[in-house]
Design an enzyme around this catalytic site. Structure first.
Site, PDB file in Angstrom:
ATOM      1  N   ASP A   1       0.830  -1.200   0.000  1.00  0.00           N
ATOM      2  CA  ASP A   1       0.000   0.000   0.000  1.00  0.00           C
ATOM      3  C   ASP A   1       0.872   1.261   0.000  1.00  0.00           C
ATOM      4  O   ASP A   1       2.028   1.218  -0.431  1.00  0.00           O
ATOM      5  CB  ASP A   1      -0.941  -0.050   1.219  1.00  0.00           C
TER       6      ASP A   1
ATOM      7  N   HIS B   1      -4.100   6.315   2.613  1.00  0.00           N
ATOM      8  CA  HIS B   1      -4.731   5.076   2.139  1.00  0.00           C
ATOM      9  C   HIS B   1      -4.229   3.850   2.909  1.00  0.00           C
ATOM     10  O   HIS B   1      -5.016   3.028   3.396  1.00  0.00           O
ATOM     11  CB  HIS B   1      -4.444   4.966   0.639  1.00  0.00           C
TER      12      HIS B   1
ATOM     13  N   SER C   1     -11.010  -0.620  -2.339  1.00  0.00           N
ATOM     14  CA  SER C   1      -9.835  -0.577  -1.466  1.00  0.00           C
ATOM     15  C   SER C   1     -10.193  -0.751  -0.003  1.00  0.00           C
ATOM     16  O   SER C   1      -9.409  -1.278   0.770  1.00  0.00           O
ATOM     17  CB  SER C   1      -9.145   0.786  -1.585  1.00  0.00           C
TER      18      SER C   1
END
Ligand SMILES: *[C@@H]1O[C@H](CO)[C@@H](O)[C@H](O)[C@H]1NC(C)=O
Ligand SMILES: *[C@@H]1O[C@H](CO)[C@@H](O)[C@H](O)[C@H]1NC(C)=O
Ligand SMILES: *[C@@H]1O[C@H](CO)[C@@H](O)[C@H](O)[C@H]1NC(C)=O
Ligand SMILES: *[C@@H]1O[C@H](CO)[C@@H](O)[C@H](O)[C@H]1NC(C)=O
Ligand SMILES: *[C@@H]1O[C@H](CO)[C@@H](O)[C@H](O)[C@H]1NC(C)=O
Length: 741
Positions: free
Chosen positions: A139, A204, A530
């Site tokens: 990630d 994220h 996601s």
């Protein structure tokens, strides 16, 4: 920089499963990944072999040394190097070389969600084994200072762990919760918007990590919205972050491959990867290749399906050994009231934390405040540089959606807020840095008409509040089947919450990441497949904490066959939207029966799909001869927990004979009887109709025959087979479809 803007301009959709096709250039040379046919013997000899092979196309030792950027020598035998097109071509004809791929750059594709899908805080846990589970994430990095990753009460690191973690720039290091943190940036291109360390400047990776395995943090919220306890699926498990996604360039194949290799060697149990795949065959797609090698070592890879829905055939990351996750909505939405000067009220979607200080405010349409006649077209969309600041100052602006960020533009010009009209993305909340909301086209037209009906149009946008909505439903943006590559394989596999998920964030980025935003928060709402992916990765870890010896296929089977069926009525794309249905964590712990597979099963499947055996060496390290192999049996040659029949012929009945074997992981003795649901025009029979097990791990085989009358192209029909015992229901969706012609 322009790419960064592009990614962030659609935070909902593009950031949240990273698919681009930009190859790094430099003096006409690009990065390539070169795969060799055999498993590496040892690191030193493999590296020497890589140099020898490179020397066949380079002029000197030095040239060869300078061009190679990485040797993959642990799980598979490959290297990444900077090559000209001619050199790459020449290498691809070299005896020892199996294939050569250009390196490409991919894009990135909670409180309440766990209670909603049924993993309450009080769920039964095996804390001791859970503490030995390591979840690896590929990630954008991680924020180690987040409360979600404090290590109070954590025991020593699992004995099997071989990973590393150091102090890097702006990264304070690991603890007993975050036990691994590495970063990969093999192109070595400096990134002015990122930091060369495992630190997360995007948010994220911190968000996905805390969704998988974050500690329980009471009273988490975003400005009081979505208030509750933030926690991951497996709060006692450990996290290892492999940073492969960079603010400006995205996530490159060579970094993803290096991260897979590291994660496998380090000893992770589950890999969670919310990065866009490409529709490449299973022997060219890095994610599929990396996940295959993980599977060989008993590690399950869970990946996001992508955010390209509702267009059909868009599902990504769909290899049979990957668990592919769609995004569903939970039962709350964040809405704001818009009150017009004429007394009419409307509701829009989005998060804004601003109480109106006075009311009402004057409102104008972006199209009417253009800087000049040339900019009128872009002013409609409130684009940067298109509007006259004098006419924007002190007003609310009505904008059509082209790219997110009109609130930033309006604020920059002294405006007060934005009402954004959009046809799409009306199920996930966008975060605003000014008063703002998103309305649909009908409401938008009404507002625009009102603005033009009076000389002194005015409006108020109220602070967002939570409303209850019917759920679950599949997010509009969640990528849909059918599988673009294998007509025999249903994808996505399963659905999990992926709309407005609250989880930890990074202090290094404002909430929108856009110019003029001064809002920061420890927690943020994000939407995307996601966000759905780490829910399933977390449950895979949860299942593994009860069954440490289960194969990746068994864990996947447990998750799929216990999923809650979803409503066809509420989701017209049915299984192509939700796969087996909504993730059902506590049931997945005890599935009764599993559809198990080993690596050779997948190889038989690939042979059946028509892959030449020589290409399969990328996966298993040796070239094989498909025709001398034991063939996979049945219509799809795979012991998959779901079934899909492609009805080809217009006139004749299509027949699929599926052969399956289940393994008893429930109590014994036990008897399971088959319950079949067949849609109109489809006949499904199963033989035998009853399976009896006298001991644990006993296997039983059966055959499912699906006969379908002709259906029109683009149509699908949904049925199912459920094996039922008094204590378990083991359900497999059965889909018949005809592709669009
Ligand atoms: C990273 O660390 C450097 C050196 O301590 C510091 O100057 C810089 O401001 C930090 N960057 C961020 C984004 O915190
Ligand atoms: C619109 O909302 C305002 C403020 O809540 C309220 O006073 C008003 O009665 C509403 N108007 C209509 C037509 O519902
Ligand atoms: C737009 O939103 C309004 C109010 O929420 C709703 O009544 C209407 O049906 C929606 N229209 C469309 C085309 O979705
Ligand atoms: C593959 O196996 C088949 C059957 O055993 C044999 O006829 C064929 O020659 C083999 N092909 C290669 C390339 O070895
Ligand atoms: C399964 O079917 C058998 C007969 O085929 C029947 O005797 C038995 O009661 C059934 N069991 C259940 C749980 O329905």
């Amino acid at each position: 920089m322009s790419r960064e803007k592009f990614i962030h301009s659609f935070p909902l959709i593009l950031i949240l499963t990273l698919t681009g096709l930009v190859a790094a250039t430099g003096e006409g040379k690009e990065f390539y990944i070169v795969y060799l046919g055999d498993d590496p013997l040892n690191h030193v000899s493999a590296v020497q072999t890589h140099m020898d092979i490179l020397l066949s196309v380079k002029r000197s030792d030095r040239d060869a040394k300078e061009s190679v950027v990485y040797s993959y020598t642990k799980s598979f035998n490959a290297f990444a190097a900077k090559l000209s097109k001619a050199e790459a071509n020449k290498l691809s004809r070299h005896d020892q070389v199996l294939s050569v791929f250009p390196n490409q750059y991919h894009k990135l594709h909670t409180t309440k969600s766990w209670d909603f899908i049924g993993l309450p805080n009080t769920a039964q846990r095996k804390l001791k084994t859970e503490g030995n589970i390591v979840v690896g994430l590929l990630d954008t990095g991680i924020n180690p200072e987040s409360e979600s990753f404090k290590d109070d009460g954590f025991g020593p690191l699992p004995k099997k762990w071989k990973g590393t973690c150091g102090h890097f720039a702006n990264f304070s290091g690991c603890n007993k919760k975050i036990i691994g943190a590495r970063h990969f940036k093999l192109d070595r291109n400096p990134d002015p918007n990122d930091i060369l360390s495992p630190i997360d400047v995007d948010g994220h990776g911190t968000h996905t990590s805390s969704t998988v395995a974050g500690n329980q943090v009471p009273g988490a919220s975003l400005f009081g919205l979505a208030r509750g306890d933030a926690r991951g699926a497996v709060p006692a498990a450990r996290v290892a972050m492999y940073k492969v996604c960079w603010a400006s360039s995205g996530c490159s194949d060579m970094d993803i491959l290096a991260a897979f290799e590291a994660a496998i060697t380090d000893g992770v149990d589950v890999i969670s990867i919310s990065i866009g795949g490409m529709t490449k065959d299973y022997v060219s797609d890095t994610l599929a290749i990396g996940a295959f090698h993980a599977m060989r070592k008993g590690i399950i890879t869970v990946a996001s399906a992508g955010n390209d829905g509702p267009t059909s055939g868009t599902v990504a990351n769909h290899a049979p050994w990957v668990l592919t996750v769609a995004a569903s909505g939970i039962d709350r939405q964040f809405r704001s009231k818009v009150e017009l000067g004429n007394g009419k009220n409307f509701s829009g979607i989005g998060v804004n934390a601003f109480e109106p200080k006075q009311k009402p405010y004057p409102i104008v349409s972006g199209a009417d405040v253009a800087k000049n006649s040339e900019s009128k077209d872009s002013a409609r969309f409130c684009m940067d540089g298109s509007m006259d600041p004098k006419k924007v100052k002190g007003k609310l602006i009505y904008c059509e959606l082209q790219a997110w960020g009109s609130d930033s533009v309006v604020k920059g010009l002294g405006g007060l807020g934005a009402i954004v009209e959009s046809e799409q993305y009306l199920d996930a909340a966008q975060i605003f840095m000014t008063p703002g909301t998103v309305v649909n086209v009908t409401v938008g037209n009404t507002i625009n008409n009102y603005i033009h009906s009076t000389r002194s149009a005015s409006a108020v946008i109220y602070r967002s509040h939570e409303v209850k909505v019917p759920a679950p439903f599949i997010a509009s943006f969640s990528s849909r089947g059918p599988n673009p590559l294998s007509e025999h394989l249903l994808k996505p596999d399963v659905a999990a919450p992926g709309i407005d998920i609250l989880a930890s964030y990074t202090p290094l980025r404002s909430l929108t990441g856009r110019k003029g935003d001064t809002q920061y928060s420890k927690f943020i709402l994000m939407s995307g497949t996601s966000m759905a992916c780490p829910h399933v990765a977390g449950v895979a870890a949860y299942v593994k904490s009860f069954h440490p010896n289960w194969t990746p296929a068994a864990i996947k089977s447990a998750i799929l066959t216990t999923a809650k069926p979803m409503s066809v009525r509420a989701n017209s794309d049915a299984e192509f939207a939700y796969g087996a249905g909504q993730l059902n964590p506590t049931k997945a712990r005890s599935p009764g029966l599993v559809y198990d597979m080993d690596e050779m099963s997948y190889i038989q499947f690939l042979c059946h799909e028509g892959y030449p055996g020589s290409k399969l060496a990328v996966l298993i390290g040796l070239k094989i001869n498909c025709s001398s192999m034991l063939p996979g049996i049945g219509y799809d040659a795979l012991n998959y927990p779901t079934m899909q029949l492609n009805a080809k012929n217009d006139r004749e009945t299509s027949i699929g004979i599926f052969r399956r074997t289940v393994t008893n992981v429930g109590p014994s003795p036990s008897i399971y009887n088959a319950t079949i649901k067949a849609p109109k025009g489809v006949k499904i029979t199963v033989n035998p109709r009853s399976l009896s097990f006298s001991r644990a791990l006993q296997k039983r085989s059966f055959t499912v025959v699906v006969k379908a009358k002709p259906i029109s192209s683009g149509q699908m029909a949904s049925g199912s087979l459920a094996w039922k015992s008094p204590r378990h229901i083991v359900r497999s969706p059965i889909v018949v479809f005809k592709p669009l012609e």
